[in-house]
Design a protein around this motif. Sequence first.
Motif, mmCIF file in Angstrom:
data_model
loop_
_atom_site.group_PDB
_atom_site.id
_atom_site.type_symbol
_atom_site.label_atom_id
_atom_site.label_comp_id
_atom_site.label_asym_id
_atom_site.label_seq_id
_atom_site.Cartn_x
_atom_site.Cartn_y
_atom_site.Cartn_z
ATOM 1 N N ASP A 213 69.256 5.670 -6.292
ATOM 2 C CA ASP A 213 70.466 6.161 -5.607
ATOM 3 C C ASP A 213 70.207 7.549 -5.028
ATOM 4 O OD1 ASP A 213 70.270 7.362 -8.107
ATOM 5 O OD2 ASP A 213 72.402 7.241 -8.564
ATOM 6 N N LEU A 214 69.475 8.377 -5.777
ATOM 7 C CA LEU A 214 69.139 9.721 -5.304
ATOM 8 C C LEU A 214 68.177 9.661 -4.127
ATOM 9 C CD1 LEU A 214 68.669 11.376 -8.819
ATOM 10 C CD2 LEU A 214 70.590 11.737 -7.252
ATOM 11 N N VAL A 215 67.211 8.739 -4.205
ATOM 12 C CA VAL A 215 66.231 8.598 -3.119
ATOM 13 C C VAL A 215 66.924 8.144 -1.838
ATOM 14 C CG1 VAL A 215 64.069 7.513 -2.387
ATOM 15 C CG2 VAL A 215 64.411 8.046 -4.802
ATOM 16 N N ALA A 216 67.824 7.171 -1.942
ATOM 17 C CA ALA A 216 68.545 6.675 -0.754
ATOM 18 C C ALA A 216 69.355 7.793 -0.105
ATOM 19 C CB ALA A 216 69.457 5.512 -1.139
ATOM 20 N N THR A 217 69.995 8.624 -0.926
ATOM 21 C CA THR A 217 70.795 9.741 -0.403
ATOM 22 C C THR A 217 69.903 10.725 0.348
ATOM 23 O OG1 THR A 217 72.312 9.482 -2.266
ATOM 24 C CG2 THR A 217 72.446 11.546 -1.035
ATOM 25 N N ASN B 92 60.439 3.146 3.044
ATOM 26 C CA ASN B 92 61.760 3.796 3.010
ATOM 27 C C ASN B 92 62.890 2.781 3.084
ATOM 28 O OD1 ASN B 92 60.992 6.450 2.715
ATOM 29 N ND2 ASN B 92 61.108 6.951 4.887
ATOM 30 N N ARG B 93 62.674 1.705 3.848
ATOM 31 C CA ARG B 93 63.707 0.662 3.960
ATOM 32 C C ARG B 93 63.948 0.005 2.604
ATOM 33 N NH1 ARG B 93 66.456 -2.602 7.425
ATOM 34 N NH2 ARG B 93 66.644 -4.796 6.844
ATOM 35 N N VAL B 94 62.872 -0.264 1.868
ATOM 36 C CA VAL B 94 62.992 -0.881 0.541
ATOM 37 C C VAL B 94 63.708 0.081 -0.412
ATOM 38 C CG1 VAL B 94 61.734 -1.900 -1.396
ATOM 39 C CG2 VAL B 94 60.865 -2.197 0.933
ATOM 40 N N LEU B 95 63.287 1.349 -0.400
ATOM 41 C CA LEU B 95 63.893 2.351 -1.284
ATOM 42 C C LEU B 95 65.378 2.536 -0.970
ATOM 43 C CD1 LEU B 95 60.995 4.986 -1.165
ATOM 44 C CD2 LEU B 95 61.574 3.524 -3.115
ATOM 45 N N ALA B 96 65.712 2.596 0.332
ATOM 46 C CA ALA B 96 67.109 2.772 0.737
ATOM 47 C C ALA B 96 67.950 1.540 0.372
ATOM 48 C CB ALA B 96 67.196 3.045 2.233
ATOM 49 N N TYR B 97 67.397 0.355 0.591
ATOM 50 C CA TYR B 97 68.104 -0.902 0.316
ATOM 51 C C TYR B 97 68.488 -0.987 -1.164
ATOM 52 C CZ TYR B 97 68.765 -6.006 -0.076
ATOM 53 O OH TYR B 97 69.267 -7.264 -0.310
ATOM 54 N N PHE B 98 67.526 -0.732 -2.048
ATOM 55 C CA PHE B 98 67.817 -0.835 -3.484
ATOM 56 C C PHE B 98 68.610 0.371 -3.983
ATOM 57 C CE2 PHE B 98 64.522 -4.032 -3.117
ATOM 58 C CZ PHE B 98 65.066 -5.055 -3.874
ATOM 59 N N GLY B 99 68.413 1.528 -3.342
ATOM 60 C CA GLY B 99 69.211 2.696 -3.696
ATOM 61 C C GLY B 99 70.685 2.481 -3.407
ATOM 62 N N LEU B 100 70.983 1.855 -2.270
ATOM 63 C CA LEU B 100 72.380 1.547 -1.936
ATOM 64 C C LEU B 100 72.972 0.545 -2.922
ATOM 65 C CD1 LEU B 100 72.165 1.363 1.953
ATOM 66 C CD2 LEU B 100 73.656 2.886 0.652
ATOM 67 N N LYS B 101 72.159 -0.400 -3.382
ATOM 68 C CA LYS B 101 72.638 -1.354 -4.396
ATOM 69 C C LYS B 101 73.041 -0.629 -5.673
ATOM 70 C CE LYS B 101 70.929 -5.978 -3.639
ATOM 71 N NZ LYS B 101 70.188 -7.116 -4.226
ATOM 72 N N VAL B 102 72.213 0.339 -6.073
ATOM 73 C CA VAL B 102 72.524 1.117 -7.283
ATOM 74 C C VAL B 102 73.832 1.879 -7.088
ATOM 75 C CG1 VAL B 102 71.769 3.009 -8.788
ATOM 76 C CG2 VAL B 102 70.093 1.343 -7.957
ATOM 77 N N ILE B 103 73.970 2.547 -5.938
ATOM 78 C CA ILE B 103 75.184 3.332 -5.667
ATOM 79 C C ILE B 103 76.425 2.457 -5.665
ATOM 80 C CG2 ILE B 103 76.398 4.618 -3.848
ATOM 81 C CD1 ILE B 103 73.643 5.828 -3.114
ATOM 82 N N ASN B 104 76.324 1.276 -5.079
ATOM 83 C CA ASN B 104 77.493 0.403 -4.953
ATOM 84 C C ASN B 104 77.803 -0.381 -6.224
ATOM 85 O OD1 ASN B 104 78.526 0.810 -2.239
ATOM 86 N ND2 ASN B 104 76.551 0.061 -1.537
ATOM 87 N N GLN B 105 76.784 -0.661 -7.042
ATOM 88 C CA GLN B 105 77.013 -1.470 -8.240
ATOM 89 C C GLN B 105 77.115 -0.634 -9.511
ATOM 90 O OE1 GLN B 105 73.887 -4.458 -8.186
ATOM 91 N NE2 GLN B 105 74.538 -5.260 -6.201
ATOM 92 N N PRO C 185 77.215 3.261 -9.743
ATOM 93 C CA PRO C 185 77.100 4.654 -9.273
ATOM 94 C C PRO C 185 77.015 5.639 -10.436
ATOM 95 C CG PRO C 185 79.343 3.850 -8.996
ATOM 96 C CD PRO C 185 78.520 2.672 -9.419
ATOM 97 N N ARG C 186 76.158 6.644 -10.282
ATOM 98 C CA ARG C 186 76.077 7.681 -11.322
ATOM 99 C C ARG C 186 77.397 8.442 -11.369
ATOM 100 N NH1 ARG C 186 71.555 10.931 -11.469
ATOM 101 N NH2 ARG C 186 70.411 9.117 -10.762
ATOM 102 N N THR C 187 77.640 9.079 -12.491
ATOM 103 C CA THR C 187 78.929 9.738 -12.736
ATOM 104 C C THR C 187 79.225 10.787 -11.662
ATOM 105 O OG1 THR C 187 78.537 9.385 -15.092
ATOM 106 C CG2 THR C 187 80.301 10.904 -14.507
ATOM 107 N N GLY C 188 78.201 11.546 -11.271
ATOM 108 C CA GLY C 188 78.401 12.587 -10.261
ATOM 109 C C GLY C 188 78.851 12.026 -8.931
ATOM 110 N N PHE C 189 78.279 10.876 -8.544
ATOM 111 C CA PHE C 189 78.697 10.229 -7.295
ATOM 112 C C PHE C 189 80.135 9.715 -7.419
ATOM 113 C CE2 PHE C 189 74.225 8.986 -5.538
ATOM 114 C CZ PHE C 189 74.009 10.306 -5.200
ATOM 115 N N LYS C 190 80.450 9.127 -8.570
ATOM 116 C CA LYS C 190 81.832 8.648 -8.801
ATOM 117 C C LYS C 190 82.820 9.801 -8.625
ATOM 118 C CE LYS C 190 81.240 4.959 -12.239
ATOM 119 N NZ LYS C 190 81.394 4.701 -13.684
ATOM 120 N N ALA C 191 82.460 10.955 -9.178
ATOM 121 C CA ALA C 191 83.349 12.118 -9.114
ATOM 122 C C ALA C 191 83.525 12.592 -7.673
ATOM 123 C CB ALA C 191 82.797 13.243 -9.983
#
Length: 563
Positions: free
Chosen positions: A224-228, A241-254, A256-262
């Motif tokens: 999630d941090l890498v995608a950001t 980068n496409r692979v890292l961004a694709y899976f990073g977005l999955k982490v954020i959407n499914q 999300p770390r507490t800081g992102f939620k906040a």
Amino acid sequence: MPMRWTLRPKPNNTAITNLSKALNVDEIIASLLVQRGVDTFDQAKQFFRPSLKDLHDPFLMKDMDIAVSRVEKAISDEENIMVYGDYDVDGTTSVALMSSYLETITPQVATYIPDRYAEGYGVSYKGIDYASDNDISLIIALDCGIKAIEKVAYAKSKGIDFIICDHHRPGDTIPDAAAVLDPKREDCDYPYKELCGCGVGFKLIQAIASKRGESVDDVLIYLDLVATAIGADIVPITGENRVLAYFGLKVINQHPRTGFKAMLSQVKRNTLTITDLVFMLAPRINAAGRMKHGLHAVNLLKEENIELALQYASEIETYNSDRKDADKSITEEALEQIIQNSEEDRFTTVVYDENWHKGVIGIVASRLTETYYRPTLVFTKSGSKLAASARSVKGFDVYNALNECSEYIEQFGGHKYAAGLTLKEEQYEPFKKKFEEVVSRTIDKRLLTPEIMIDTKLELDQITPKFFRILKQFAPFGPGNMAPVFMTENVKDTGFGKCVGVDEKHLKCKMQKGGLAIGAIGFNLGSKFNLISENQNVKVAYNIDENEWNGTVSLQLKLKDII
């Protein structure tokens, strides 16, 4: 500002036909894929279904084995490790990523972000002295360090080793560090060269994890941090980068770390895209380093207690509001300065005021580039020196232009389209003159008019739900894989078009052709209202988007220009 429309050459017909049959998609989709270098079934499968197996072996990167061994030694010897990063999004996400991971293995981890005002960009002597005073013997520098020759030598004299994880272009000499990870090193054979700093940091933790018997799945939560960082640092969203961004977005959407939620607690979005990260998360993370201190962002990104995270996010929201105010007032002052000095007709924009806030001059440079569309530098006072942020126009390498002016510059670094520099105050005028001379001599004058690159012509009856469903799978979008831009000719408004928004800057209308009509929105295209209000045929350039209104979702044109 008038736009320059460029229609991409149509790819080879045979390649399009073959791919269309192989994938069972229409030829427009096949053509868009071939334009992106995807012309076989296997390449299309890799494009539409990114896999973690597509990530490269981190040990293909020069010095990776040395870096992992040095980290393992530090852990086994219970050395104190300092994770050091720049104060922007790439740097702060890198520090959060590396320190979070190392803390799962050893408690001997400290974090350090230089103060933008007291220390400036990159590795600082103050940071090294802090490490020395706190018995730290290993510094892992992220998103900086590739040009820190003297500072790495200074650290070595104090018994401190460096591991550098950078993605900026190296100078003629590589620092004498324990390990230097940078895919842009000329002697590095790593297959993908466009990682961001956080991406290079991720490759290091991937390598450490593999030596510990873990798989890439065990470090997936950090993507999630890498995608950001990928989105914020405007690196190409191609290859790895496409692979890292694709899976990073999955982490954020499914998950999300507490800081992102906040940070996103007030945002009502079902699914976040790279664009959302760039325009919602990145400015807030950046605001900490711009207005206060980058460690505030690191603390928020690492916080696991939601109450504390909400408190941190609220503070950062205040910094972001202050940043917006400073950005707005300084942009107005800079525009006034350009007009007063009658500099509208130059090939460059170079402005200076000693009172401008150093934390927002990069944003102001971007705003001025949007207004006058030419290579831009915004200077302010920084201690006894002047500091500047540079931004460029598409197609022009501002880093190379600055290199040609190096006789006047104390230090500089950056990329093709964004850079930073410092110089002595007495060098400002000669530098400004030389920069104008270099740009006027080397720039292709066409680049001074913004370009809309159109992928292909399209008819309104080709815009179907199925077509859009496939189009959505081209995401994540970004440099190297931009959202497709289409052009339709001989359309007209249904007669209900109007200007909307603050100052009626935006255009809302419905475009029709051949009995079909589709809604359209044109941000900052209010000035084009006269064109559509006279019932005449026009030509439109647009992306295809979804519009949700009163629970109903429909396709719409997101207009980029009308002529």
